[in-house]
Design an enzyme around this catalytic site. Structure first.
Site, PDB file in Angstrom:
ATOM      1  N   PRO A  21      56.708 -70.036  31.577  1.00  0.00           N
ATOM      2  CA  PRO A  21      55.886 -69.291  30.619  1.00  0.00           C
ATOM      3  C   PRO A  21      55.246 -68.021  31.175  1.00  0.00           C
ATOM      4  CG  PRO A  21      55.160 -71.587  30.866  1.00  0.00           C
ATOM      5  CD  PRO A  21      56.061 -71.291  31.985  1.00  0.00           C
ATOM      6  N   ASP A  44      64.806 -61.703  30.151  1.00  0.00           N
ATOM      7  CA  ASP A  44      63.855 -61.347  29.104  1.00  0.00           C
ATOM      8  C   ASP A  44      62.786 -60.464  29.739  1.00  0.00           C
ATOM      9  OD1 ASP A  44      65.198 -62.861  27.267  1.00  0.00           O
ATOM     10  OD2 ASP A  44      63.787 -64.538  27.259  1.00  0.00           O
ATOM     11  N   LYS A  72      59.847 -58.478  20.011  1.00  0.00           N
ATOM     12  CA  LYS A  72      58.964 -58.507  21.182  1.00  0.00           C
ATOM     13  C   LYS A  72      57.866 -59.540  20.978  1.00  0.00           C
ATOM     14  CE  LYS A  72      59.453 -53.683  22.623  1.00  0.00           C
ATOM     15  NZ  LYS A  72      58.748 -52.385  22.706  1.00  0.00           N
ATOM     16  N   GLY A 105      60.346 -69.266  29.456  1.00  0.00           N
ATOM     17  CA  GLY A 105      60.236 -70.700  29.200  1.00  0.00           C
ATOM     18  C   GLY A 105      61.453 -71.459  29.664  1.00  0.00           C
ATOM     19  N   ASP A 106      62.028 -72.248  28.758  1.00  0.00           N
ATOM     20  CA  ASP A 106      63.169 -73.106  29.064  1.00  0.00           C
ATOM     21  C   ASP A 106      64.348 -72.739  28.167  1.00  0.00           C
ATOM     22  OD1 ASP A 106      64.393 -75.755  30.130  1.00  0.00           O
ATOM     23  OD2 ASP A 106      64.509 -75.940  27.944  1.00  0.00           O
ATOM     24  N   GLY A 211      49.231 -67.661  28.149  1.00  0.00           N
ATOM     25  CA  GLY A 211      49.173 -68.916  28.895  1.00  0.00           C
ATOM     26  C   GLY A 211      49.879 -68.877  30.242  1.00  0.00           C
TER      27      GLY A 211
END
Length: 552
Positions: A21, A44, A72, A105-106, A211
């Site tokens: 994240p 990304d 975005k 992330g994943d 986060g």
């Protein structure tokens, strides 16, 4: 043909890699390994800096189509951009190259990596997947909101962008913990959808932006009070309402629980921008320590290193190393190691020239630079990493066991006499040689100078009187809201002479004790704010008058 171009006999392969994240520390070992061997990196934009640090300097990073504002916002490319990314990936792989496609992330839970995988499969491109910490899992963990406990419980993940009426109805009618991915300007509407679907308006809700990064902020409310809480906190209306948020709905986000479980945002220097007037090489371990306290260190060199004006003394000393003139050589800085190494290379020597000579290093960073040179130090201080600490462990000269009584000490032109005097007292003869000169560095970028003078930094660490003089000389005086931390009384006196108010004084002349003292100051400041019922803010967020009252 380019001799540096990769030459693989096997077909290329694509690694779809989850970069987490945002916290660079959440990369997996397998991810770091894949990045280190990548020929091509396509990432990304939100995680480019996270993954680029682990790739080779020669890695190819082809330009990607810029996404529009909506893409975005959610961190995912729209369909036309997706096709462009998939084409970039497959074109590179068809050339026999190792491609890493890094996603926020994943790969299996965040974004549209599955579509890119299908494109590879349809194109006959071999690929693998390296899972990462999913945003919807990592962000609540950093916000102090465990999604499950010993009692178990149902957890539902909701993407508010694609959720339909059926989805909201199912989640609203259940007692499950709901993790909602949305945006700041849409999170109140998402809360409304759940209440309209039957969820009790008194259900606890946490909202987290940025986060797992040091910009993270979390608010605790209920489904019914969220709008008022965000408005009172002046979060809404927001200039950047399109930024992503993770909201957790359910009793596990209750305020009394989160107050005890908020481990990340409660770090003593959380989010503090701390100015470290040292080079990246000098500040490496110090910056790591500051990060462990939640701070964001900014290294600004205040000195530049130049060769000595007369190199003859250094040349004679290096030749003396080869001819057996010295029993010891003592390195008091990374720059001293660099200066000797460069002189070795000039003469065609390498680390073997240290054979038979005992080597001392003043601290861990200096020792590390020696190891990189191929030399393992015989002596590193067991206590304080300073000249005084080195002297504590240095053996006295013994004519029975020491065939030679001379020490080579390559140093800066402005070095103190502490080490020389101590070695002489122990019975050693010292060749104190100027290996390099220190001069005032060039001014930092205008943006940094403005931040220093305008109160953009929360704290500055001064590790010597020269860092005070040089920083003020090249960048100006830090703003009076900035916390000033000094390594010792002499440095503090210099700071005060320059019109600075010293807030923190290290109990020992050690950069690590200095950082520790700053963390203790930050923790006390945070505790005082909480006890007074005030919001916890950084020094740069306070007006000068209110800052001084908070310290009284």
């Amino acid at each position: 043909m380019n001799p540096n171009a990769p030459n693989h006999t096997a077909p290329g392969q694509v690694t779809f890699l989850g970069a987490g994240p945002g916290d660079p520390g959440l990369l997996t070992l397998r991810a770091v390994e894949a990045l280190a061997s990548a020929d091509v990196l396509i990432a990304d934009p939100q995680v480019l800096d996270v993954v680029r640090a682990h790739a080779r300097a020669t890695v190819d990073m082809p330009a990607q189509t810029v996404t529009d504002e909506s893409s975005k916002t959610v961190g995912l490319p729209e369909v036309p951009v997706l096709r462009d990314t998939a084409n970039l990936v497959m074109t590179a792989a068809r050339g026999g190259r190792r491609v890493v496609r890094a996603v926020l992330g994943d790969p299996g839970l965040d974004g549209n990596a599955a579509e890119e995988m299908l494109a590879c499969a349809d194109g006959g491109i071999t690929f693998e997947v390296v899972p990462g910490v999913a945003t919807a899992v990592g962000v609540p963990a950093y916000a102090g909101v465990p999604l499950r406990d010993g009692k178990g419980g149902d957890v539902r993940f909701v993407d508010a962008r694609s959720a339909d009426a059926t989805c909201w109805s199912e989640v609203g009618a259940s007692e499950a913990t709901a993790v909602v991915s949305t945006t700041l300007d849409s999170v109140v509407a998402a809360a409304g959808e759940l209440v309209a679907a039957g969820r009790d308006a008194a259900t606890p809700m946490t909202v987290t932006i940025a986060g797992t990064t040091t910009r993270q902020r979390t608010w605790t409310a209920t489904l019914g009070t969220l709008a008022q809480v965000l408005k009172a906190a002046k979060v809404l209306p927001a200039a950047d309402g399109a930024q992503p948020v993770i909201a957790v709905v359910g009793e596990r986000g209750a305020a009394d629980r989160r107050d005890r479980l908020s481990w990340f945002e409660s770090k003593p220097l959380f989010g503090w921008n701390v100015l470290v007037p040292r080079t990246k090489e000098q500040a490496a371990s110090l910056s790591d320590q500051l990060r462990s306290y939640g701070a964001v260190p900014h290294e600004v060199p205040t000195i530049a290193v130049e060769p000595p004006r007369t190199p003859q003394q250094m040349e004679r000393a290096v030749k003396g190393l080869v001819t057996g003139r010295y029993e010891w050589i003592a390195f008091t800085s990374v720059n001293a190691v660099k200066a000797v190494r460069e002189k070795f290379e000039e003469y065609g020597l390498d680390a073997r020239a240290f054979a038979g000579i005992k080597v001392a290093a003043v601290g861990e960073q200096t020792a590390k630079s020696l190891v990189e040179f191929g030399v393992k130090p015989d002596l590193v201080p067991s206590g304080e990493q300073s000249a005084a600490g080195l002297l504590e462990d240095w053996p006295p000269y013994d004519p029975v066991f020491d065939p030679i009584d001379r020490v080579f000490l390559p140093r800066a032109d402005i070095a103190t006499e502490t080490l020389v005097a101590g070695l002489i007292e122990l019975g050693w003869e010292v060749d104190d040689v100027t290996a390099y000169r220190t001069v005032r560095a060039s001014p930092p970028p205008a943006e940094t100078r403005e931040a220093i003078k305008g109160g953009g930094f929360d704290a500055v660490l001064f590790t010597s009187s020269s860092t005070v003089r040089n920083l003020v000389g090249i960048a100006g005086k830090p703003h009076n809201v900035t916390v000033i931390a000094c390594i010792g009384p002499a440095t503090a006196k210099t700071a005060e002479e320059h019109g600075l108010r010293v807030d923190v004084l290290s109990p020992e002349p050690s950069v690590h004790k200095l950082a520790e003292a700053l963390a203790e100051f930050g923790a006390a400041r945070r505790d005082a704010a909480l006890e007074a019922g005030d919001p916890v803010t950084r020094p740069s967020e306070r007006r000068p008058g209110s800052r001084r009252r908070a310290r009284s």
